[in-house]
Design an enzyme around this catalytic site. Structure first.
Site, PDB file in Angstrom:
ATOM      1  N   GLY A 199      86.438  38.468  27.909  1.00 15.33           N
ATOM      2  CA  GLY A 199      86.772  39.498  28.899  1.00 15.33           C
ATOM      3  C   GLY A 199      87.589  40.625  28.300  1.00 15.33           C
ATOM      4  O   GLY A 199      88.506  41.152  28.939  1.00 15.33           O
ATOM      5  N   ARG A 217      88.120  45.366  29.289  1.00 14.70           N
ATOM      6  CA  ARG A 217      89.139  46.218  29.934  1.00 14.70           C
ATOM      7  C   ARG A 217      90.357  45.372  30.294  1.00 14.70           C
ATOM      8  O   ARG A 217      90.403  44.162  30.034  1.00 14.70           O
ATOM      9  CB  ARG A 217      88.550  46.879  31.187  1.00 14.70           C
ATOM     10  CG  ARG A 217      88.131  45.894  32.258  1.00 14.70           C
ATOM     11  CD  ARG A 217      87.915  46.586  33.608  1.00 14.70           C
ATOM     12  NE  ARG A 217      87.838  45.588  34.640  1.00 14.70           N
ATOM     13  CZ  ARG A 217      86.716  45.250  35.297  1.00 14.70           C
ATOM     14  NH1 ARG A 217      85.589  45.865  35.019  1.00 14.70           N
ATOM     15  NH2 ARG A 217      86.755  44.301  36.221  1.00 14.70           N
ATOM     16  N   ASP A 265      78.116  35.958  29.065  1.00 16.20           N
ATOM     17  CA  ASP A 265      78.767  35.515  30.301  1.00 16.20           C
ATOM     18  C   ASP A 265      79.380  34.142  30.039  1.00 16.20           C
ATOM     19  O   ASP A 265      78.648  33.178  29.781  1.00 16.20           O
ATOM     20  CB  ASP A 265      77.712  35.445  31.408  1.00 16.20           C
ATOM     21  CG  ASP A 265      78.275  35.009  32.745  1.00 16.20           C
ATOM     22  OD1 ASP A 265      79.375  34.417  32.786  1.00 16.20           O
ATOM     23  OD2 ASP A 265      77.594  35.245  33.762  1.00 16.20           O
ATOM     24  N   SER A 299      97.564  32.403  35.779  1.00 11.53           N
ATOM     25  CA  SER A 299      98.074  33.342  36.778  1.00 11.53           C
ATOM     26  C   SER A 299      99.337  32.764  37.408  1.00 11.53           C
ATOM     27  O   SER A 299      99.521  31.546  37.456  1.00 11.53           O
ATOM     28  CB  SER A 299      97.039  33.561  37.887  1.00 11.53           C
ATOM     29  OG  SER A 299      97.631  34.203  38.991  1.00 11.53           O
ATOM     30  N   TYR A 307      90.749  31.255  44.155  1.00 11.78           N
ATOM     31  CA  TYR A 307      91.317  31.791  42.910  1.00 11.78           C
ATOM     32  C   TYR A 307      92.506  30.926  42.478  1.00 11.78           C
ATOM     33  O   TYR A 307      92.607  30.524  41.317  1.00 11.78           O
ATOM     34  CB  TYR A 307      91.759  33.248  43.129  1.00 11.78           C
ATOM     35  CG  TYR A 307      92.386  33.917  41.925  1.00 11.78           C
ATOM     36  CD1 TYR A 307      91.597  34.455  40.914  1.00 11.78           C
ATOM     37  CD2 TYR A 307      93.774  34.026  41.803  1.00 11.78           C
ATOM     38  CE1 TYR A 307      92.171  35.076  39.806  1.00 11.78           C
ATOM     39  CE2 TYR A 307      94.360  34.643  40.708  1.00 11.78           C
ATOM     40  CZ  TYR A 307      93.550  35.173  39.708  1.00 11.78           C
ATOM     41  OH  TYR A 307      94.126  35.781  38.615  1.00 11.78           O
ATOM     42  N   ILE A 352      99.900  42.468  37.420  1.00 10.85           N
ATOM     43  CA  ILE A 352      99.624  43.360  36.283  1.00 10.85           C
ATOM     44  C   ILE A 352      98.718  44.499  36.758  1.00 10.85           C
ATOM     45  O   ILE A 352      97.757  44.271  37.505  1.00 10.85           O
ATOM     46  CB  ILE A 352      98.941  42.579  35.131  1.00 10.85           C
ATOM     47  CG1 ILE A 352      99.680  41.247  34.853  1.00 10.85           C
ATOM     48  CG2 ILE A 352      98.858  43.447  33.873  1.00 10.85           C
ATOM     49  CD1 ILE A 352     101.131  41.362  34.463  1.00 10.85           C
TER      50      ILE A 352
HETATM   51  P1  NAP Z   1      89.861  42.873  35.019  1.00 10.29           P
HETATM   52  O1  NAP Z   1      90.477  44.204  34.864  1.00 10.29           O
HETATM   53  O2  NAP Z   1      88.963  42.600  36.170  1.00 10.29           O
HETATM   54  O3  NAP Z   1      89.099  42.529  33.655  1.00 10.29           O
HETATM   55  C1  NAP Z   1      88.395  41.322  33.515  1.00 10.29           C
HETATM   56  C2  NAP Z   1      87.449  41.434  32.343  1.00 10.29           C
HETATM   57  O4  NAP Z   1      86.738  40.175  32.240  1.00 10.29           O
HETATM   58  C3  NAP Z   1      86.391  42.520  32.545  1.00 10.29           C
HETATM   59  O5  NAP Z   1      86.202  43.188  31.324  1.00 10.29           O
HETATM   60  C4  NAP Z   1      85.163  41.727  32.964  1.00 10.29           C
HETATM   61  O6  NAP Z   1      83.940  42.321  32.596  1.00 10.29           O
HETATM   62  C5  NAP Z   1      85.341  40.453  32.170  1.00 10.29           C
HETATM   63  N1  NAP Z   1      84.591  39.341  32.736  1.00 10.29           N
HETATM   64  C6  NAP Z   1      84.483  38.996  34.051  1.00 10.29           C
HETATM   65  N2  NAP Z   1      83.696  37.922  34.179  1.00 10.29           N
HETATM   66  C7  NAP Z   1      83.278  37.592  32.932  1.00 10.29           C
HETATM   67  C8  NAP Z   1      82.423  36.590  32.433  1.00 10.29           C
HETATM   68  N3  NAP Z   1      81.834  35.707  33.249  1.00 10.29           N
HETATM   69  N4  NAP Z   1      82.204  36.524  31.101  1.00 10.29           N
HETATM   70  C9  NAP Z   1      82.773  37.421  30.269  1.00 10.29           C
HETATM   71  N5  NAP Z   1      83.599  38.405  30.694  1.00 10.29           N
HETATM   72  C10 NAP Z   1      83.838  38.490  32.010  1.00 10.29           C
HETATM   73  O7  NAP Z   1      90.957  41.720  35.104  1.00 10.29           O
HETATM   74  P2  NAP Z   1      92.434  41.579  34.457  1.00 10.29           P
HETATM   75  O8  NAP Z   1      93.405  41.926  35.494  1.00 10.29           O
HETATM   76  O9  NAP Z   1      92.487  42.238  33.120  1.00 10.29           O
HETATM   77  O10 NAP Z   1      92.484  40.000  34.310  1.00 10.29           O
HETATM   78  C11 NAP Z   1      92.326  39.315  33.082  1.00 10.29           C
HETATM   79  C12 NAP Z   1      92.732  37.863  33.300  1.00 10.29           C
HETATM   80  O11 NAP Z   1      94.090  37.821  33.748  1.00 10.29           O
HETATM   81  C13 NAP Z   1      91.912  37.167  34.390  1.00 10.29           C
HETATM   82  O12 NAP Z   1      91.667  35.829  34.016  1.00 10.29           O
HETATM   83  C14 NAP Z   1      92.829  37.218  35.590  1.00 10.29           C
HETATM   84  O13 NAP Z   1      92.580  36.176  36.521  1.00 10.29           O
HETATM   85  C15 NAP Z   1      94.180  37.066  34.928  1.00 10.29           C
HETATM   86  N6  NAP Z   1      95.292  37.575  35.740  1.00 10.29           N
HETATM   87  C16 NAP Z   1      95.390  38.885  36.098  1.00 10.29           C
HETATM   88  C17 NAP Z   1      96.483  39.310  36.852  1.00 10.29           C
HETATM   89  C18 NAP Z   1      96.665  40.733  37.282  1.00 10.29           C
HETATM   90  O14 NAP Z   1      97.645  40.996  38.011  1.00 10.29           O
HETATM   91  N7  NAP Z   1      95.829  41.670  36.892  1.00 10.29           N
HETATM   92  C19 NAP Z   1      97.452  38.396  37.259  1.00 10.29           C
HETATM   93  C20 NAP Z   1      97.314  37.064  36.893  1.00 10.29           C
HETATM   94  C21 NAP Z   1      96.242  36.668  36.123  1.00 10.29           C
HETATM   95  P3  NAP Z   1      83.250  43.498  33.438  1.00 10.29           P
HETATM   96  O15 NAP Z   1      84.134  44.691  33.260  1.00 10.29           O
HETATM   97  O16 NAP Z   1      81.915  43.692  32.804  1.00 10.29           O
HETATM   98  O17 NAP Z   1      83.209  43.023  34.855  1.00 10.29           O
END
Ligand code: NAP
Length: 262
Positions: free
Chosen positions: A18, A21, A69, A153, A166, A199
């Protein structure tokens, strides 16, 4: 070399899922700055992935794009082979890819389809990808520090009933990290769970105003959103072996959000 880069000696190769971004991209860049060659994964067809690769190369780092994926178990063996072949070895896996619920809402309305999707991407995919990589790592004698770092998370410990599936998927990752810590320590592989708070990424864009208000009202001791780079620094520190006499450890990157206050 980019002025932000650390410019240390190479410490191995890291696969970040992932990485197109958000947190994954920041982690990939921070690992490159720490001297890792980076294999950056994202969904097939992702246009963001090319930007991550370009950002790393612009900083003087080495990067290889690995579309796939992670919820597609049939693709895992191919991903593992390509990840290894990219630079000849793999010292670090960062399980970062994850999704949120399509729609926040009452947990009494959660559908089996939504539940299954969250488990598939957030838990089943990382569990079996880690298994495939751990098997391959275990076959080899380690030359340097090796680690498996899983981004969970704050919802491991904070219940959000508007996205129950989630929370459940991320709680499974917390146990997964401890299980692999136990199983892989004899092979010289340390595991860590990195637990982000709130985040600023595309995932949280739907709730931006809500969290702006909550932070202003004292939600966390450090009164700001977390930035993806906050996670990048933490993961790079762990992957570099700074805490090598720890495994199965949780590192919260949440501005103190999880501290109980009175
Ligand atoms: P994000 O901006 O939605 O980025 C997620 C990335 O993962 C995207 O590039 C997406 O690709 C990719 N992805 C989604 N499904 C996938 C799959 N099946 N195989 C390969 N790549 C995949 O999310 P984020 O906020 O950076 O989150 C990253 C991680 O941190 C996640 O596990 C999330 O649960 C965790 N997290 C985030 C927060 C927060 O506040 N943001 C808090 C706690 C935990 P596409 O762009 O092509 O869809």
């Amino acid at each position: 070399m980019h002025e932000g880069s650390v410019g240390t000696a190479l410490v191995g190769t890291a696969l970040v899922t992932g990485a197109g971004r958000g947190i994954g991209r920041a982690v990939a860049i921070a690992l490159a700055d720490a001297g890792f060659k980076v294999v950056a994964n994202d969904l097939p067809g992702s246009t963001d992935l090319a930007q991550t690769l370009a950002a790393i190369r612009e900083r003087g780092g080495q990067a290889h794009g690995l579309p796939g994926d992670i919820s597609d178990l049939a693709r895992h063996q191919g991903l593992v082979e390509e990840a290894w072949n990219a630079f000849g070895s793999l010292e670090c896996l960062v399980n970062n890819a994850g999704i949120s619920v399509a729609r926040r809402g009452d947990m009494l309305d959660v559908t089996p389809d939504s539940f299954d999707r969250l488990i598939e991407v957030n838990l089943r995919g990382p569990f079996f990808l880690t298994q495939a990589i751990a098997r391959r790592m275990a076959e080899q004698v380690a030359e340097g520090f090796r680690s498996i770092i899983t981004v969970s998370s704050i919802n491991v410990e904070f219940a959000s009933p508007d996205r129950a599936e989630y929370c459940i998927s991320k709680s499974g990752l917390a146990m997964m990290s401890q299980l692999y810590a136990t199983r892989l320590a004899p092979h010289g592989i340390n595991t860590y769970e990195v637990r982000p708070g709130v985040i600023r990424t595309q995932m949280t864009a739907v709730a931006r105003e809500k969290y702006d208000t909550l932070f202003a009202g004292g939600l966390a001791p450090i009164a700001r959103w977390g930035e993806p780079e906050d996670l990048g620094r933490a993961v790079a520190m762990l992957a570099s072996g700074a805490l090598r006499y720890t495994t199965g450890e949780v590192v919260r990157v949440d501005g103190g959000l999880a501290i109980r206050r009175l």
